[in-house]
Design a protein around this motif. Structure first.
Motif, short mmCIF file in Angstrom:
data_model
loop_
_atom_site.label_atom_id
_atom_site.label_comp_id
_atom_site.label_asym_id
_atom_site.label_seq_id
_atom_site.Cartn_x
_atom_site.Cartn_y
_atom_site.Cartn_z
N GLY A 166 0.84 -1.12 0.02
CA GLY A 166 0.00 0.03 -0.06
C GLY A 166 0.95 1.38 0.02
N ALA A 167 0.24 2.29 0.01
CA ALA A 167 0.96 3.88 -0.13
C ALA A 167 0.07 4.79 0.68
CB ALA A 167 1.31 4.13 -1.64
N LEU A 168 0.63 5.89 1.02
CA LEU A 168 0.10 6.93 1.58
C LEU A 168 0.53 8.19 0.71
CD1 LEU A 168 -1.45 8.16 3.81
CD2 LEU A 168 0.83 8.34 4.95
N PHE A 169 -0.54 8.74 0.00
CA PHE A 169 -0.28 9.89 -0.95
C PHE A 169 0.92 9.52 -1.85
CE2 PHE A 169 -1.24 12.00 3.31
CZ PHE A 169 -2.62 12.36 2.99
N GLY A 170 0.83 8.37 -2.40
CA GLY A 170 1.52 7.94 -3.37
C GLY A 170 2.95 7.29 -2.83
N ILE A 171 3.13 7.63 -1.52
CA ILE A 171 4.66 7.19 -0.97
C ILE A 171 4.35 5.68 -0.29
CG2 ILE A 171 6.40 7.54 0.63
CD1 ILE A 171 5.55 10.47 0.36
N PRO A 172 5.16 4.63 -0.73
CA PRO A 172 4.69 3.32 -0.29
C PRO A 172 4.93 3.42 1.20
CG PRO A 172 6.08 2.99 -2.37
CD PRO A 172 5.91 4.57 -1.69
N TYR A 173 4.23 2.52 2.00
CA TYR A 173 4.26 2.42 3.56
C TYR A 173 5.70 1.98 3.90
CZ TYR A 173 -0.78 2.82 3.59
OH TYR A 173 -2.28 3.31 3.63
N THR A 174 6.02 1.06 3.02
CA THR A 174 7.53 0.33 3.30
C THR A 174 8.62 1.54 3.12
OG1 THR A 174 7.79 -0.03 0.88
CG2 THR A 174 6.85 -1.74 2.30
N ILE A 175 8.57 2.37 2.46
CA ILE A 175 9.49 3.56 2.22
C ILE A 175 9.52 4.25 3.60
CG2 ILE A 175 10.15 5.85 1.24
CD1 ILE A 175 11.24 3.30 -0.12
N LEU A 176 7.99 4.72 4.00
CA LEU A 176 7.83 5.53 5.16
C LEU A 176 8.39 4.79 6.57
CD1 LEU A 176 4.16 6.66 4.50
CD2 LEU A 176 6.23 7.97 4.27
N ILE A 177 8.35 3.45 6.71
CA ILE A 177 8.77 2.78 7.52
C ILE A 177 10.07 2.65 7.57
CG2 ILE A 177 8.95 0.58 8.62
CD1 ILE A 177 6.06 -0.21 7.79
N TYR A 178 10.69 2.65 6.60
CA TYR A 178 12.29 2.75 6.39
C TYR A 178 12.92 3.99 6.75
CZ TYR A 178 16.70 1.80 3.75
OH TYR A 178 17.99 1.50 3.59
N ILE A 179 12.38 4.98 6.23
CA ILE A 179 12.98 6.43 6.59
C ILE A 179 12.73 6.54 8.03
CG2 ILE A 179 12.27 8.74 6.17
CD1 ILE A 179 11.25 8.15 3.47
#
Length: 334
Positions: A166-179
């Motif tokens: 999934g994604a939030l505002f086009g940003i994957p949840y995985t990337i947000l968790i990683y950041i």
């Protein structure tokens, strides 16, 4: 200008690595622009890189102390399998939101316990980290095989799939968790008292202990942190497949070691940065993804990864030897 000068002086290795990343990204874009720069491929990298990156952060923590954690992959899978046993129940499927949330918490909690086990054996029993984590690697793998009987554990709530895709505002949840993990790791290791103690242990554990620092507790927390990081990776891996299996993410072990060393973390401990590891992860992801797109065999990619690791170790060794000789000459001249 002062900011750039500070970056150039204190993060020279990271600047070089970032230049290599940009160069490799450009080369892969030229070689296969239609495939490499496609939205689907870039999205795939965004979903895969956090899994790998979290494993690398878990490995980096252990290496900073002069140790090693060979159980990061099996620790992640056995944690996701333990949580999967709960998420496959009727209750979790009838209450998907609560089931998924509890499953994520359970995965990270079990992973933290596996890290705690490693930490106790390394810090308090005094067994070499490589031997301890090799043993727990086999232990966790065996536990996972007993539970799954060699197959995959499925039947998770469909909502769980959105965590890894999934994604939030086009940003994957995985990337947000990683950041979020990168930011937390940066402040823990490079901007906290505990982080300073970790580096000190990597430089000289005996001297650090005699200086009054609780080295055992610090080492224990290092492996708990490592467990939390690979636990998060386990969540992302199992959510991408919406199942759990003992060999999911098994290729990340050698890649994590390569990324940590390539990122500038000394294999003997005491030096390295979060930024270096993160950029190295991006480099390896671009290389493996690009080579895969142009048709290079998977086994050849593994060989290339191994060659990169050997080359980096050789370069670091030669560079260290030359620096030592230079210092000796300077002292002799003085």
């Amino acid at each position: 200008m002062k900011i750039w000068k500070n970056i150039r002086e204190n993060y020279q290795n990271e600047v070089i690595l970032f230049g290599i990343f940009v160069g490799l990204f450009a080369v892969m874009s030229i070689i296969s622009p239609d495939k490499f720069l496609s939205a689907g491929n870039l999205q795939t990298m965004c979903y895969q890189m956090p899994e790998f990156g979290l494993m690398a952060l878990a490995m980096m923590a252990a290496v900073l102390t002069g140790g090693m954690n060979l159980s990061i992959c099996t620790g992640a899978t056995v944690s996701s399998i333990a949580a999967g046993c709960f998420m496959a129940t009727a209750f979790a499927n009838e209450h998907p939101a609560a089931g998924v949330l509890a499953g994520i918490i359970l995965t990270v909690a079990v992973a933290a316990v596996t890290g705690l086990l490693n930490g106790v054996l390394v810090a308090y029993v005094g067994v070499a980290a490589m031997l301890v984590t090799l043993g727990t690697k086999l232990l966790f793998e065996g536990l996972g095989l007993v539970v799954t009987k060699g197959g995959s554990l499925a039947g998770f709530p469909a909502l769980f799939l959105k965590v890894g895709s999934g994604a939030l505002f086009g940003i994957p949840y995985t990337i947000l968790i990683y950041i979020a993990a990168i930011v937390v790791s940066y402040f823990l290791f490079e901007r906290s008292v505990w982080g300073t103690q970790v580096y000190m242990i990597g430089c000289n554990e005996t001297a650090t202990r005699f200086s009054g620092i609780a080295t055992r507790r610090t080492l224990l927390l290092v492996y708990v942190y490592s467990g939390i990081m690979y636990g998060l990776s386990g969540v992302l891996i199992s959510s991408r497949y919406c199942s759990a299996k003992t060999d999911y993410g098994s290729s990340y072990l050698m890649q994590a070691v390569t990324a940590v060393v390539l990122g500038g973390t000394s294999i003997s401990g005491g030096s390295g940065t979060v930024a270096g590891t993160v950029i190295a992860v991006a480099i390896i992801q671009v290389v493996s993804n690009g080579l895969n797109l142009v048709g290079v065999n998977r086994y050849m990619i593994n060989m290339i990864t191994g060659m990169i690791l050997i080359a980096v170790l050789i370069v670091r060794y030669v560079s260290g030897a030359l620096n030592d000789k230079k210092k000796i000459r300077q002292r002799a001249g003085a």
